[in-house]
Design an enzyme around this catalytic site. Structure first.
Site, PDB file in Angstrom:
ATOM      1  N   VAL A 219      16.506 -15.345   2.679  1.00  0.00           N
ATOM      2  CA  VAL A 219      15.189 -15.866   2.277  1.00  0.00           C
ATOM      3  C   VAL A 219      14.099 -14.836   2.557  1.00  0.00           C
ATOM      4  CG1 VAL A 219      13.469 -17.648   2.733  1.00  0.00           C
ATOM      5  CG2 VAL A 219      15.898 -18.256   2.566  1.00  0.00           C
ATOM      6  N   ALA A 220      14.207 -14.150   3.683  1.00  0.00           N
ATOM      7  CA  ALA A 220      13.184 -13.166   4.044  1.00  0.00           C
ATOM      8  C   ALA A 220      13.213 -11.949   3.125  1.00  0.00           C
ATOM      9  CB  ALA A 220      13.389 -12.732   5.495  1.00  0.00           C
ATOM     10  N   ILE A 222      13.811 -11.873  -0.045  1.00  0.00           N
ATOM     11  CA  ILE A 222      13.349 -12.150  -1.409  1.00  0.00           C
ATOM     12  C   ILE A 222      11.828 -12.100  -1.460  1.00  0.00           C
ATOM     13  CG2 ILE A 222      13.260 -13.886  -3.230  1.00  0.00           C
ATOM     14  CD1 ILE A 222      15.968 -14.897  -2.182  1.00  0.00           C
ATOM     15  N   GLU A 224       8.870 -13.502  -2.422  1.00  0.00           N
ATOM     16  CA  GLU A 224       8.420 -14.759  -3.025  1.00  0.00           C
ATOM     17  C   GLU A 224       7.145 -14.598  -3.849  1.00  0.00           C
ATOM     18  OE1 GLU A 224       9.201 -14.399   0.112  1.00  0.00           O
ATOM     19  OE2 GLU A 224      10.767 -15.835   0.667  1.00  0.00           O
ATOM     20  N   ASP A 266      -2.779  -0.795 -42.046  1.00  0.00           N
ATOM     21  CA  ASP A 266      -3.423  -0.545 -43.327  1.00  0.00           C
ATOM     22  C   ASP A 266      -4.897  -0.273 -43.070  1.00  0.00           C
ATOM     23  OD1 ASP A 266      -3.827  -0.614 -46.227  1.00  0.00           O
ATOM     24  OD2 ASP A 266      -4.857  -2.494 -45.826  1.00  0.00           O
TER      25      ASP A 266
END
Length: 324
Positions: A219-220, A222, A224, A266
């Site tokens: 978790v740490a 990643i 967030e 164009d």
């Protein structure tokens, strides 16, 4: 990245880390809300523009002329055309008086096309069907009457729009990079967590404790806040574009526009007004600069930075420099 964050929040909640789970879910929710708000505003603005540009047509129904929205037209309706009208559907001309139509938006031809009521062979190319008028073009001169043959997506312009709709949309470089980063960080996290857990068990720590530590480490590891930061960055880009009067419907389009090196477009009638105006004159061996814009009959003859009052030029060779 979003999937990894959701899994991390579920695992955190299951392990009793309610605060971590709430923070992660709030970050995901914030990123989603920011993206939704920006794209919703763009969609509403585009809808307002569509309502402003929705043309109305003068149609003959029940023997009388009526002005109705172009969305209510059907094949077989007889419409009246005059200078300045935007043609709402494909139609066959049945009466015309010096009718000329600007078809540059459809064919790229900058010169208005003279229309006629004469019958033409069935195999006549679309651009050469001078007895037809097409949706998306405009009456440049004269007036006429025509019977509608096709509306909406069945018009020539609608067929072009349908072809554009079949283009497969590719992911932007930023999206590809984020996906690659998400896969890399997911795989790296699993490897590191497994290595730490196995090492801890080998050193004598309880397996349950090592599992909890491994989850905490995953978790740490990643980031967030990354989805929210990316969304905010793209949102700021959209706001800057709005200040320059450009609407961006999808947030990733801002990143694509920022990575663009060459834009092919164009010119005549698109970037320019298709109006030839004099900007310079070469007379009697001297160059005069002519000021003024468009067809507005106001301007000056300048020799360098000084105004040159020219009443009558002698008979001589002259060269004019035009710009559109």
């Amino acid at each position: 990245m979003i999937f990894i964050l959701i899994i991390a929040s579920v695992v955190s909640a299951a392990l009793g880390e309610a605060i971590d789970a709430v923070v992660i879910l709030f970050t995901v929710f914030l990123a989603g809300v920011l993206g939704f708000v920006q794209e919703y505003r763009a969609e509403k603005a585009i809808e307002l523009l569509k309502s402003l540009t929705s043309p109305e047509a003068v149609v003959i129904r029940g023997g009388s002329e009526k002005e109705i929205p172009s969305t209510e037209l059907v094949p077989g309706d007889v419409i009246l055309l005059q200078t300045g009208d935007r043609i709402p559907a494909d139609a066959r001309i049945i009466k015309e008086f010096n009718l000329k139509v600007d078809e540059s938006s459809l064919t790229g031809e900058s010169v208005p096309v003279q229309k006629t009521t004469d019958a033409l062979p069935a195999d006549t190319a679309e651009a050469d069907r001078k007895n037809m008028v097409y949706a998306g073009t405009a009456v440049a001169y004269g007036r006429g009457k025509a019977v509608i043959t096709a509306t909406g997506m069945k018009t020539s312009f609608g067929e072009l729009a349908g072809l554009l709709g079949t283009i497969e949309r590719s992911r932007t470089p930023l999206q590809e990079s984020l996906d690659k980063f998400g896969r890399w960080i997911g795989a790296a996290t699993l490897v590191i967590v497994a290595f730490v857990a196995v090492l801890g068990i080998f050193l004598g720590f309880p397996p349950l404790d090592m599992f909890l530590w491994g989850v905490a480490l995953a978790v740490a590891a990643i980031p967030e806040a990354l989805p929210a930061v990316v969304t905010v960055g793209l949102g700021l880009g959209v706001r800057r574009m709005v200040k320059r009067h450009a609407l961006v419907r999808k947030l990733p389009s801002v990143e694509t526009l920022g990575a663009t090196n060459v834009i092919c477009s164009d010119k005549t009638g698109t970037l320019t007004q298709n109006k030839m105006t004099v900007e310079g004159m070469y007379v009697n061996g001297k160059i005069l600069r002519v000021t003024g814009q468009g067809y507005n009959p106001e301007g000056k003859f300048l020799k360098g930075d000084l105004e040159k009052v020219v009443r009558k030029f002698p008979r001589t060779t002259s060269i004019f420099v035009f710009s559109c």
